[in-house]
Design an enzyme around this catalytic site. Structure first.
Site, short mmCIF file in Angstrom:
data_model
loop_
_atom_site.label_atom_id
_atom_site.label_comp_id
_atom_site.label_asym_id
_atom_site.label_seq_id
_atom_site.Cartn_x
_atom_site.Cartn_y
_atom_site.Cartn_z
N ASN A 1 0.72 -1.30 0.06
CA ASN A 1 -0.04 0.17 0.01
C ASN A 1 0.63 1.26 0.19
O ASN A 1 0.42 2.15 -0.39
CB ASN A 1 -1.02 0.10 1.26
N HIS B 1 -13.46 0.02 -1.14
CA HIS B 1 -13.28 1.45 -1.10
C HIS B 1 -11.82 1.50 -1.82
O HIS B 1 -11.51 2.77 -2.06
CB HIS B 1 -13.30 2.09 0.03
N CYS C 1 6.90 13.51 12.14
CA CYS C 1 8.13 14.00 13.08
C CYS C 1 7.12 14.45 14.30
O CYS C 1 6.26 14.92 14.32
CB CYS C 1 8.56 15.25 12.49
#
Length: 387
Positions: free
Chosen positions: A154, A204, A334
């Site tokens: 993915n 989806h 971060c």
């Protein structure tokens, strides 16, 4: 400024044809498939047609298609239903999975580990490809088990050698589950050719709505080896109880029929868009790294590019693109001044100077060349601001 959507791997929109097919089942065709009257019969016929459409796309028999609420449920059913506490007594006591699997595979595997199942994590190479030699070493010792390996990653779009992995696993008596959530509807997928026992589908990701998917149980023996993990009525062959979600099943069937018309041609068009995008990145002049296989490689999704920009932070790039109305996803985060690179890029040993600035771009059926060109302009502006 018009919106640019480059996050198709997160979710696709529901295709208008799919939407139009499902809408009547919220109103005039609202029957329960379990009832014997005419509304129930109409609903039952609609579910059967949807099941046949999904089966045709994946080259399996319709009775092997088990509708679920999505790929997460399908993955859990495949893993916990074959190796969990409700599985047959001769269930696998070992599970192997690639280091780049989705959390919907890692989490149930880890749950099994807490119950005493031995878990093995198979490494990948620098392009995110499963190490087949390491897999064979695991399969060759300790008895049969369950292998879980994704078809398309993915984050990077890399395709795993699932057919080869399945052949190795089966040589040692293992069963094989394939998470194909990111592949179905984007590239041709043939369950028989892959040689897997179970395969998951996410609606989806292929232009059906969120909340529907499927688990393919690819043989009679695979069906014997799996048991339900939720209990109630006998719907979906006894594996997934509950009144059928007819509108969404119809939608997944419609999405499958749509993909079956032109999946190969559409994949070729989207690969051309990817090559255009990479060429445009070269012209920007900012050092970057494409993670996974090269864009021209056949063993990758044609519409995914995870790109790391040297000397930039993914969060800063994302903020700049959001300000320019561009939707993408980051491959690093971060927190408190510390960069956290995704587990997938860590497993690939991606260089941190690029991985810290990783952005995933993914496109689809509604993306045109003009969108690619406009994305490159806005990206160049964003990178220019970051210095």
């Amino acid at each position: 400024m018009r919106h640019l959507y480059f996050d198709y791997n997160a979710t696709t929109l529901t295709h208008p044809e799919v939407r139009d097919m499902m809408l009547p089942y919220f109103s005039e065709k609202f029957g329960n498939p379990g009832c014997s009257h005419l509304p129930g019969m109409f609903a039952r016929e609609a579910v059967a047609e949807a099941r046949a459409n999904v089966a045709a796309l994946l080259n399996v028999e319709p009775e092997f298609v088990i509708f679920t609420s999505g790929a997460t449920e399908a993955n859990n059913l495949a893993i916990l239903g074959t190796a969990g506490p409700f599985a047959p007594e001769d269930r696998p006591r070992r599970i192997a999975l690639s280091a780049v699997e989705h959390p919907a595979v890692f989490a149930p595997a880890t749950a099994l580990e807490r119950l005493g199942v031995k878990k093995f994590v198979i490494p990948v190479d620098s392009q995110g490809v499963l190490d087949l030699a390491s897999l064979e070493r695991v399969c060759a010792t300790g008895g049969p088990g369950l292998l879980a390996v994704m078809l398309a990653n993915n984050e990077t779009g890399t395709l795993n050698p699932v057919q080869e992995a399945a052949a190795i696993a089966k040589e040692y008596g293992w069963f094989v589950h394939c998470d194909a959530a990111q592949a179905v509807g984007k590239i041709p997928v043939d369950v028989r050719d892959l040689g897997v026992d179970y395969l998951s589908v996410a609606g989806h990701k292929c232009y059906a709505p969120k909340g529907v998917g499927a688990l393919i149980v690819a043989s009679d023996e695979a069906r014997r080896r799996i048991q339900p993990v939720t209990f109630g009525g006998g719907q979906e062959g006894g594996l997934r109880p509950g009144t059928e979600n007819v509108p969404y099943m119809v939608a997944l069937g419609a999405a499958a029929e749509l993909a079956g018309r032109d999946v190969a041609a559409e994949a070729a068009r989207q690969k051309a868009l990817g090559l255009r995008f990479l060429a445009g990145l070269d012209d920007i002049g900012r050092a970057f790294m494409l993670f996974g296989r090269p864009m021209h490689h056949d063993a990758r999704l044609p519409q995914t590019a995870n790109v790391g920009f040297e000397g930039a932070a993914a969060g800063d790039i994302l903020s700049g693109l959001v300000a320019r109305d561009v939707a993408v996803s980051g491959g690093a985060a971060c927190h408190a001044g510390q960069v956290r690179v995704s587990a997938t890029l860590q497993a690939m040993n991606a260089p941190e100077r690029y991985a810290a600035g990783a952005i995933r771009f993914s496109w689809g059926r509604f993306t045109q060349e003009a969108d690619i060109d406009e994305l490159l302009e806005r990206l160049e502006e964003t990178l220019g601001e970051l210095g």
